[in-house]
Design a protein around this motif. Structure first.
Motif, PDB file in Angstrom:
ATOM      1  N   LEU A 105       0.806  -1.218   0.000  1.00  0.00           N
ATOM      2  CA  LEU A 105       0.000   0.000   0.000  1.00  0.00           C
ATOM      3  C   LEU A 105       0.840   1.269   0.000  1.00  0.00           C
ATOM      4  N   GLY A 106       2.152   1.127   0.187  1.00  0.00           N
ATOM      5  CA  GLY A 106       3.027   2.289   0.223  1.00  0.00           C
ATOM      6  C   GLY A 106       2.888   3.114   1.477  1.00  0.00           C
ATOM      7  N   LEU A 107       2.536   2.480   2.587  1.00  0.00           N
ATOM      8  CA  LEU A 107       2.371   3.223   3.840  1.00  0.00           C
ATOM      9  C   LEU A 107       3.724   3.695   4.360  1.00  0.00           C
ATOM     10  N   PRO A 108       3.767   4.856   5.008  1.00  0.00           N
ATOM     11  CA  PRO A 108       5.006   5.318   5.646  1.00  0.00           C
ATOM     12  C   PRO A 108       5.193   4.608   6.988  1.00  0.00           C
ATOM     13  N   MET A 109       5.585   3.343   6.936  1.00  0.00           N
ATOM     14  CA  MET A 109       5.691   2.497   8.129  1.00  0.00           C
ATOM     15  C   MET A 109       7.128   2.046   8.331  1.00  0.00           C
ATOM     16  N   THR A 110       7.530   1.961   9.601  1.00  0.00           N
ATOM     17  CA  THR A 110       8.808   1.387  10.004  1.00  0.00           C
ATOM     18  C   THR A 110       8.515   0.348  11.073  1.00  0.00           C
ATOM     19  N   ALA A 111       9.128  -0.819  10.964  1.00  0.00           N
ATOM     20  CA  ALA A 111       8.866  -1.908  11.903  1.00  0.00           C
ATOM     21  C   ALA A 111      10.086  -2.159  12.777  1.00  0.00           C
ATOM     22  N   VAL A 112       9.831  -2.639  13.997  1.00  0.00           N
ATOM     23  CA  VAL A 112      10.890  -2.888  14.977  1.00  0.00           C
ATOM     24  C   VAL A 112      10.659  -4.246  15.632  1.00  0.00           C
ATOM     25  N   GLY A 113      11.738  -5.015  15.785  1.00  0.00           N
ATOM     26  CA  GLY A 113      11.678  -6.297  16.478  1.00  0.00           C
ATOM     27  C   GLY A 113      13.037  -6.630  17.069  1.00  0.00           C
ATOM     28  N   LEU A 114      13.260  -7.904  17.333  1.00  0.00           N
ATOM     29  CA  LEU A 114      14.535  -8.381  17.881  1.00  0.00           C
ATOM     30  C   LEU A 114      15.221  -9.274  16.848  1.00  0.00           C
ATOM     31  N   PHE A 115      16.555  -9.190  16.810  1.00  0.00           N
ATOM     32  CA  PHE A 115      17.307 -10.112  15.956  1.00  0.00           C
ATOM     33  C   PHE A 115      17.543 -11.402  16.739  1.00  0.00           C
ATOM     34  N   LEU A 116      16.629 -12.337  16.556  1.00  0.00           N
ATOM     35  CA  LEU A 116      16.662 -13.613  17.270  1.00  0.00           C
ATOM     36  C   LEU A 116      17.480 -14.594  16.443  1.00  0.00           C
ATOM     37  N   ARG A 117      18.782 -14.526  16.583  1.00  0.00           N
ATOM     38  CA  ARG A 117      19.660 -15.254  15.660  1.00  0.00           C
ATOM     39  C   ARG A 117      19.575 -16.758  15.839  1.00  0.00           C
ATOM     40  N   GLU A 118      19.078 -17.225  16.970  1.00  0.00           N
ATOM     41  CA  GLU A 118      18.829 -18.656  17.127  1.00  0.00           C
ATOM     42  C   GLU A 118      17.348 -18.964  16.951  1.00  0.00           C
ATOM     43  N   GLY A 119      16.602 -17.955  16.594  1.00  0.00           N
ATOM     44  CA  GLY A 119      15.219 -18.113  16.200  1.00  0.00           C
ATOM     45  C   GLY A 119      14.342 -18.753  17.252  1.00  0.00           C
ATOM     46  N   TYR A 120      13.384 -19.500  16.785  1.00  0.00           N
ATOM     47  CA  TYR A 120      12.522 -20.274  17.669  1.00  0.00           C
ATOM     48  C   TYR A 120      13.257 -21.586  17.942  1.00  0.00           C
ATOM     49  N   PHE A 121      13.194 -22.563  17.037  1.00  0.00           N
ATOM     50  CA  PHE A 121      14.057 -23.744  17.122  1.00  0.00           C
ATOM     51  C   PHE A 121      13.818 -24.617  15.908  1.00  0.00           C
ATOM     52  N   ARG A 122      14.783 -25.469  15.611  1.00  0.00           N
ATOM     53  CA  ARG A 122      14.606 -26.522  14.614  1.00  0.00           C
ATOM     54  C   ARG A 122      14.094 -27.755  15.352  1.00  0.00           C
ATOM     55  N   GLN A 123      13.107 -28.394  14.788  1.00  0.00           N
ATOM     56  CA  GLN A 123      12.437 -29.506  15.447  1.00  0.00           C
ATOM     57  C   GLN A 123      13.048 -30.833  15.013  1.00  0.00           C
ATOM     58  N   ARG A 124      13.503 -31.587  15.997  1.00  0.00           N
ATOM     59  CA  ARG A 124      13.988 -32.937  15.768  1.00  0.00           C
ATOM     60  C   ARG A 124      13.326 -33.857  16.780  1.00  0.00           C
ATOM     61  N   PHE A 125      13.555 -35.177  16.651  1.00  0.00           N
ATOM     62  CA  PHE A 125      12.822 -36.111  17.492  1.00  0.00           C
ATOM     63  C   PHE A 125      13.712 -37.243  17.997  1.00  0.00           C
ATOM     64  N   GLU A 126      13.383 -37.688  19.197  1.00  0.00           N
ATOM     65  CA  GLU A 126      13.920 -38.950  19.692  1.00  0.00           C
ATOM     66  C   GLU A 126      13.151 -40.091  19.030  1.00  0.00           C
ATOM     67  N   PRO A 127      13.701 -41.293  19.050  1.00  0.00           N
ATOM     68  CA  PRO A 127      13.027 -42.410  18.354  1.00  0.00           C
ATOM     69  C   PRO A 127      11.604 -42.674  18.818  1.00  0.00           C
ATOM     70  N   ASN A 128      11.268 -42.286  20.046  1.00  0.00           N
ATOM     71  CA  ASN A 128       9.917 -42.535  20.556  1.00  0.00           C
ATOM     72  C   ASN A 128       8.930 -41.418  20.225  1.00  0.00           C
ATOM     73  N   GLY A 129       9.372 -40.442  19.415  1.00  0.00           N
ATOM     74  CA  GLY A 129       8.467 -39.376  19.027  1.00  0.00           C
ATOM     75  C   GLY A 129       8.462 -38.184  19.954  1.00  0.00           C
ATOM     76  N   TRP A 130       9.419 -38.119  20.884  1.00  0.00           N
ATOM     77  CA  TRP A 130       9.489 -36.978  21.801  1.00  0.00           C
ATOM     78  C   TRP A 130      10.292 -35.847  21.139  1.00  0.00           C
ATOM     79  N   GLN A 131       9.678 -34.673  21.080  1.00  0.00           N
ATOM     80  CA  GLN A 131      10.304 -33.533  20.402  1.00  0.00           C
ATOM     81  C   GLN A 131      11.541 -33.040  21.142  1.00  0.00           C
ATOM     82  N   ILE A 132      12.592 -32.760  20.403  1.00  0.00           N
ATOM     83  CA  ILE A 132      13.774 -32.092  20.945  1.00  0.00           C
ATOM     84  C   ILE A 132      14.038 -30.851  20.097  1.00  0.00           C
TER      85      ILE A 132
END
Length: 690
Positions: free
Chosen positions: A119-146
């Protein structure tokens, strides 16, 4: 400019994240690097085949995309009188290669600023640089999330370190208690909207504190409070260091509410009387609340709050009681916690929920803050969320849409454009749906082979495909369909009318209940009655989301009402001809017309007295609608093999949902109802508050 120069310019702006033609160019440069980097254009460009950059057809394609890119950046604004707006949010879902988002709030924020750019709005956004983010999802053999936390290197992404007038990296300071904490910022260009991400992970800070800006929603209450000080107070100070001033400050959820206190401090420091300073802050702040559960609002004990805000309180020149009062319903209760939502409500001129039901829930939650007003006059309106269609419409759907609708991106908020769906033949429309389902099935069958969570995937491109993908919060009730195992087995065992179900989603690392739900789903995938037909796709991200919302025939949503603030994933399916199957919660009561999908369960906004009763009722209603409506509509075919009842609902969904539930409409409403100081409050009828 050379082709490389043009590609570098395109890669430096996240415009590419919603333009498949641009992404296709980068994929050609180095397909393997592109896929390995989660579709990061810079990774492909840096390892490009030099011969391709001199290939005449490729150069011509680059020229065409670059021309579209520059035309977009230079286009006149669609709204010419929008106020200068600063937008604050803790997370942003922009693209799968930039994983600093956890779920709906971040995806909504990303869609919001992309639509503001459109829309061309005069907007500026602010947040945090979360360099490790949320997380990558992996699993143990029994289906438990790590959870795994690979760190992002900013040099690998289209972000630049912000420098001051002296040529050195810009550094600002906040205080965490008495401890100074130094912040620098990285800039991302999101089309025409600059996004600044605050970063404390550098050597000016003590080693233990550098992790404060590394991860999203991790740690104890102290860390959460510190992150919110950084975002709100640090964010305003960054804007001032950049010599930026705004007419409106949009606080997207309570995480950002310290923006209002920093603005108050500025006015008081300039010598303004406190009452006038508060009035100025209210005149310039607007607040969006999402959280429909009282326990979900950020609260901090008085002791922790005062400890972390000690230096800031002295800068404000307020007593402990005076400062705490901004976040208390009852300022005279010395035991009451400081609540960020209360701060946002008290120091904003406008507050909105993100759907009609969400605003009803919010008014009920905070009615005690306005005891002299009737419930329907509690000053919380609503603007229902919408999705950024260019981001969520998959590339292989676009030729069909362009052929039949013309310039659908330009006119996506115009209902007349979507009425052209009626001129498409049944055969062509069904071919479109089958093509998208086939692409999804091929993707999932191959993807599952490389997961850490071993499963069989024998999904068929001819079978009714249901999708359930979202955060695995327990209120979303991921295993609801399997609560009556005998009934579920019957549904999945019919040879003449088979169904298949794809799950995806992450549970918060501290949410053992959510992780148990994922483990339960994994166990279901191993059950003989469901093996190969029920699949869990791990490490859910925006790429997987696009594949699922485009390819699934049915999008299942069964949270406990009214705990879904809005939900937007079901809005993304409609443009692909998918149909929503949902309880009456979030946006769906506004979108459902009886023919553009299915609804099940009670039409109610209040919580059940007993959640177990609610679960049983909703489960039985879900079985009924699947068995007697959804599955027959898919498999009942005419002499040409076409499911006419299904196609009727497809047309209804495509005709009614994208035009209304898109982010351009949403952001226009924010400008009209929230950002402009003279805007009237959102109307809330007495009936809506019942």
């Amino acid at each position: 400019m050379t082709s490389r120069d043009k590609l570098e310019a395109i890669a430096a702006n996240l415009w590419w994240s919603w333009n498949p033609e641009a992404l296709a160019l980068f994929e050609q440069l180095n397909p393997e690097a592109f896929r390995a980097s989660q579709h990061n254009p810079l990774a492909a460009l840096r390892t490009a085949d030099p011969a391709l950059l001199t290939d005449r057809p490729f150069i011509k394609a680059v020229d065409k995309v670059y021309e579209a890119f520059t035309a977009y950046l230079n286009a006149p604004p669609r709204i010419t009188d929008a106020p200068r707006t600063a937008y604050f949010c803790m997370e942003y879902g922009l693209h799968e290669s930039l994983p600093f988002y956890a779920g709906g709030l971040g995806v909504l924020a990303g869609d919001h600023i992309k639509a503001a750019s459109d829309l061309g709005l005069p907007m500026t956004a602010v947040g945090l640089f979360l360099r490790e983010g949320y997380f990558r999802q992996r699993f143990e053999p029994n289906g438990w999330q790590i959870a795994e936390y690979p760190a992002m290197d900013p040099a690998d992404h289209p972000m630049t370190l912000v420098h001051g007038p002296d040529g050195y990296p810009l550094v600002i300071t906040v205080h965490l208690g008495r401890q100074p904490f130094y912040l620098r910022a990285w800039k991302l260009d999101v089309g025409r909207v600059p996004l600044y991400l605050l970063d404390g992970a550098f050597d000016a800070n003590p080693e233990p504190l550098r992790s404060l800006t590394r991860r999203l929603y991790q740690g104890d209450r102290r860390l959460r409070l510190q992150q919110e000080i950084i975002l709100g107070i640090g964010g305003v100070r960054l804007l001032r260091a950049l010599d930026l001033d705004f007419e409106t400050y949009h606080l997207n959820e309570g995480h950002c509410a310290f923006v209002a206190l920093e603005l108050l401090r500025e006015r008081l420091a300039a010598g303004e009387a406190r009452e006038a300073a508060e009035a100025w802050v209210r005149d310039h702040c607007v607040f969006t609340t999402h959280t429909p559960v009282m326990a979900g609002h950020d609260r901090f004990s008085p002791e922790l709050f005062l400890e972390q805000m000690e230096t800031f309180r002295h800068q404000l020149g307020l007593s402990e009681t005076e400062l705490l009062a901004y976040g208390r319903v009852n300022p005279n209760d010395s035991t009451e916690a400081f609540t960020m939502t209360v701060l946002g409500l008290k120091l904003s001129r406008k507050t909105n929920g993100v759907s009609a039901i969400n605003s009803v829930v919010a008014r009920r939650q905070w009615h005690h803050l306005y005891p002299d007003r009737p419930l329907n006059e509690v000053p919380i309106g609503y603007i229902t969320n919408g999705v950024h269609l260019p981001t969520w419409t998959v590339a292989h759907a676009r030729p069909f849409l362009a052929q039949h609708l013309g310039d659908w991106l330009e006119g996506r908020f115009n209902p007349d454009l979507w009425r052209k769906i009626d001129s498409i033949s049944d055969a062509e429309l069904w071919q479109y749906r089958c093509m998208l389902r086939r692409r999804l099935v091929e993707f999932v069958n191959e993807y599952v082979k490389h997961q850490s969570l071993p499963q069989e995937a024998h999904l068929s491109p001819e079978v009714l495909t249901i999708g359930f993908a979202r955060r695995f919060a327990t209120y979303k009730r991921a295993p609801l369909l399997f609560e009556d195992m005998e009934r579920a087995i019957q549904l999945f065992s019919r040879q003449d009318r088979p169904i298949q179900l794809i799950y995806a989603g992450k549970a918060h690392p501290a949410d053992d209940g959510g992780k148990r739900f994922i483990q339960q789903i994994y166990e279901i995938t191993q059950h003989p009655a469901f093996r190969g037909k029920v699949v869990f796709v791990e490490d859910y991200d925006m790429h997987i989301a696009r594949m699922l919302v485009s390819g699934c025939d049915v999008w299942l949503n069964n949270p406990r009402r009214p705990l879904e603030a809005s939900g937007t994933s079901g809005q993304k399916t409609a443009i692909h001809g998918g149909l929503n199957l949902s309880v009456f919660d979030g946006w769906w009561p506004e979108g459902y017309n009886g023919q553009n999908g299915w609804a099940f369960g009670r039409e109610a906004t209040g919580l059940y007295e007993d959640p177990i009763t609610q679960d049983v009722e909703d489960r039985e209603a879900l079985y009924r609608v699947l068995e007697y409506e959804v599955i027959p509509a898919f498999y009942d075919r005419n002499g040409e093999g076409l499911p006419l009842r299904w196609l009727t609902r497809m047309r209804q969904a495509m005709r009614t949902i994208p035009a209304q539930f898109n982010a351009v409409r949403m952001v226009r409403e924010y400008v009209e109802q929230m950002y402009r100081p003279a805007a009237m409050p959102a109307t809330v009828t007495a009936a809506a508050a019942q």
